[in-house]
Design an enzyme around this catalytic site. Sequence first.
Site, mmCIF file in Angstrom:
data_model
loop_
_atom_site.group_PDB
_atom_site.id
_atom_site.type_symbol
_atom_site.label_atom_id
_atom_site.label_comp_id
_atom_site.label_asym_id
_atom_site.label_seq_id
_atom_site.Cartn_x
_atom_site.Cartn_y
_atom_site.Cartn_z
ATOM 1 N N SER A 69 -9.375 1.818 2.747
ATOM 2 C CA SER A 69 -9.088 2.786 2.092
ATOM 3 C C SER A 69 -7.696 1.554 1.409
ATOM 4 O O SER A 69 -7.069 2.496 0.401
ATOM 5 C CB SER A 69 -8.129 3.578 2.669
ATOM 6 O OG SER A 69 -7.030 3.183 4.247
ATOM 7 N N LYS A 96 0.702 -1.382 -0.052
ATOM 8 C CA LYS A 96 -0.418 -0.197 0.010
ATOM 9 C C LYS A 96 0.564 0.881 0.060
ATOM 10 O O LYS A 96 2.083 0.902 0.860
ATOM 11 C CB LYS A 96 -1.147 0.012 1.284
ATOM 12 C CG LYS A 96 -2.032 0.693 1.775
ATOM 13 C CD LYS A 96 -3.169 0.845 2.258
ATOM 14 C CE LYS A 96 -3.360 1.956 2.282
ATOM 15 N NZ LYS A 96 -4.924 1.671 3.889
ATOM 16 N N SER A 101 -10.405 -0.614 6.747
ATOM 17 C CA SER A 101 -9.628 -0.511 5.608
ATOM 18 C C SER A 101 -8.855 -1.672 5.006
ATOM 19 O O SER A 101 -8.840 -1.400 3.722
ATOM 20 C CB SER A 101 -8.213 1.113 5.275
ATOM 21 O OG SER A 101 -9.241 1.941 5.663
HETATM 22 N N1 GLN Z 1 -13.265 4.257 5.926
HETATM 23 C C1 GLN Z 1 -12.933 4.933 7.198
HETATM 24 C C2 GLN Z 1 -12.067 5.767 7.578
HETATM 25 O O1 GLN Z 1 -12.498 6.791 6.810
HETATM 26 C C3 GLN Z 1 -11.202 4.150 7.814
HETATM 27 C C4 GLN Z 1 -10.620 4.173 6.999
HETATM 28 C C5 GLN Z 1 -8.893 3.216 7.053
HETATM 29 O O2 GLN Z 1 -9.157 2.213 8.150
HETATM 30 N N2 GLN Z 1 -7.941 3.768 6.887
HETATM 31 O O3 GLN Z 1 -11.216 6.814 8.138
#
Ligand code: GLN
Length: 485
Positions: free
Chosen positions: A152, A77, A176
Site C-alpha cells: 500500500s 505515508k 506494504s
Molecule cells: N497487501 C496486503 C493487504 O492488502 C498488505 C498491506 C499492507 O502491508 N499494509 O492487506
Amino acid sequence: MINSSLRELSAALAQKKISSVELTTLFLDRIEQHNPTLNAFITVDRERALGLARAADAKLGAGETAPPLTGIPLAHKDIFCTRGLRTTCGSKMLANFISPYDAHVVERMNDAGMVLLGKCNMDEFAMGSSNETSYFGPVKNPWDTARVPGGSSGGSAAEIAARLVPAATGTDTGGSIRQPAALCGLTGLKPTYGVVSRYGMIAFASSLDQGGPMAKSAEDCALLLNAMAGFDARDSTSLDRPAEDYTRDLDKPLDGLRIGLPKEFFGAGMSEGVRAAVEGALAEYRRLGATTVEISLPNSGLSVPAYYVIAPAEASSNLARFDGVRYGHRAAEYRDLIEMYEKTRAEGFGAEVKRRILIGTYVLSHGYYDAYYLKAQQVRRLIAADFQEAFKSCDVIMGPTAPSVAFKFGEKSADPVEMYLSDIYTIAVNLAGLPGMSIPCGFEQGLPVGLQLIAPWFAEAKMLGVAHRYQQATDWHTRMPEGWQ
Ligand code: GLN
C-alpha cells in the site's frame, strides 16, 4: 543532487555547498512538475516545507553539530498523523481530517531535522497491493506509467523512484513497504514488530502493522531507522530496548554468512525473470563470501489464508471508530443515530475496506471464532516457529519479494485473491514479527525485481549490512527510470 545518497546530502549541507532551502525548493519544483502524472502525493505544503528548511539552515549555521539528517527533505505515508497537515489514510472517510497531534515517527523525523514536503498516496487504510484502492486515485509506477507501483505504500515508492523526494516513510502489515520497494526498484525495510512506535499511525491490523523507511539504498535506510526507532510509552507494544546504531554493521564482510533459501519460496509461482534476477543475486552473494543452504518453512503456504483472517479481524475492530461521531466523514442526511452510522460508513469506505470489515466481523462472530480466528492464530504460531527452526542453520533468509514485476492497472483488481497473492512471500514475516527488507536485484523486461532479506528478531543492523555489501558490489539500486529528469 537528485541521485545523491543521504550521507552525500548531509555532507553537502554541512559543508554549505547547498542550503536546505535550495534543496527543498529543488524537490518541491520536481513535485510540481511530475506529480500531476504520478499522483504520488495527496498533500504537498510548500510554505510549511520552506519554513522547516529555513529552521534547518539556522541549525546548520549555528555551529553546533546538527543531527545527520538535518535539512534533508522527506515525505510521510498519509497513514502517519501530522499536526496541522491533512491526514487522509487514502480514504474518503478522512479526506478532510486534520490531526491535532503528530505520530511518534513524525516527531522523531522532525527532531532529526528532516524537512517534511508532504503526504504520500496509499491504498485506502493500507489495504491493497497496487494503490488502486486509494480514494485519491491510483499512483503510477515511474518505470512504466501503465503499471502499478505496488502497495500500500505506493506513493512513497513512486516518489523516491522518480526522485521527487530522497526518502519516505511507509508501513508494512503484510508487505506494504517491501512489495512497492520491489516494484519501483528501491530499498525498503520493515523492522522487527515493536521497534518503531505505532502511536499516531492509523491502525489497520495492530498486531502486524509496523512503520519503516523507504529509500534508494540500505545505507539510507539505516540512517533513517536510526532516527525512527525507539521506545514510546504511548504504544503498548513498543519495545523498551537500548538505542542502536543501525549503521554499525554496514561494512562488515560477508565471509561465513549462511544464507537460507526456503524451498517453498523457489517453487512454481514466481515469474522466470524474477527467478533469474534472484538467482543472479545469490550468485553474487556467493562471490562475496556467503554460502547458501536450503531450508524449509513448511507452514508458509498457510500464511496468506491465516493473514486474511487475522488482518481483517483486527481491521474490523480498529475501523469501528470511524462512525461519523468524532471525526472524519459524516453523512449529510439521516433520520436517527443508526442511520447516521450506516450512511456514514457506506459512503466513507471503499469496496476493499468494506470487504475486509465483512470478513473480519464474520470470522470473529460467535460460532465461527474457533473455526477461523483461533485456528489462524494457531497457524501464526507455527509459522513463527518455522522461522526459529530455520534460523538455527542460517543467519539470514533470502528469496523473491514479489512473484512478479509491476503489473498493469486493472490486471488483478477484479480478483481479490489474485491481488492477495502479491504478498505471498512477504506476509509470513509480519505474522512472525520479523524484520525484512527488499533490495533491487535486476530487471525483467525493463521493470525492477526485488530480492527479499529476512533476519531474526532485532537483527536489522546485520541485515542492513548484508544488503549494503551487495549494493557496494552492484549498481541495481542506482538505476533511475527514464523520463523524470
Ligand atoms: N497487501 C496486503 C493487504 O492488502 C498488505 C498491506 C499492507 O502491508 N499494509 O492487506
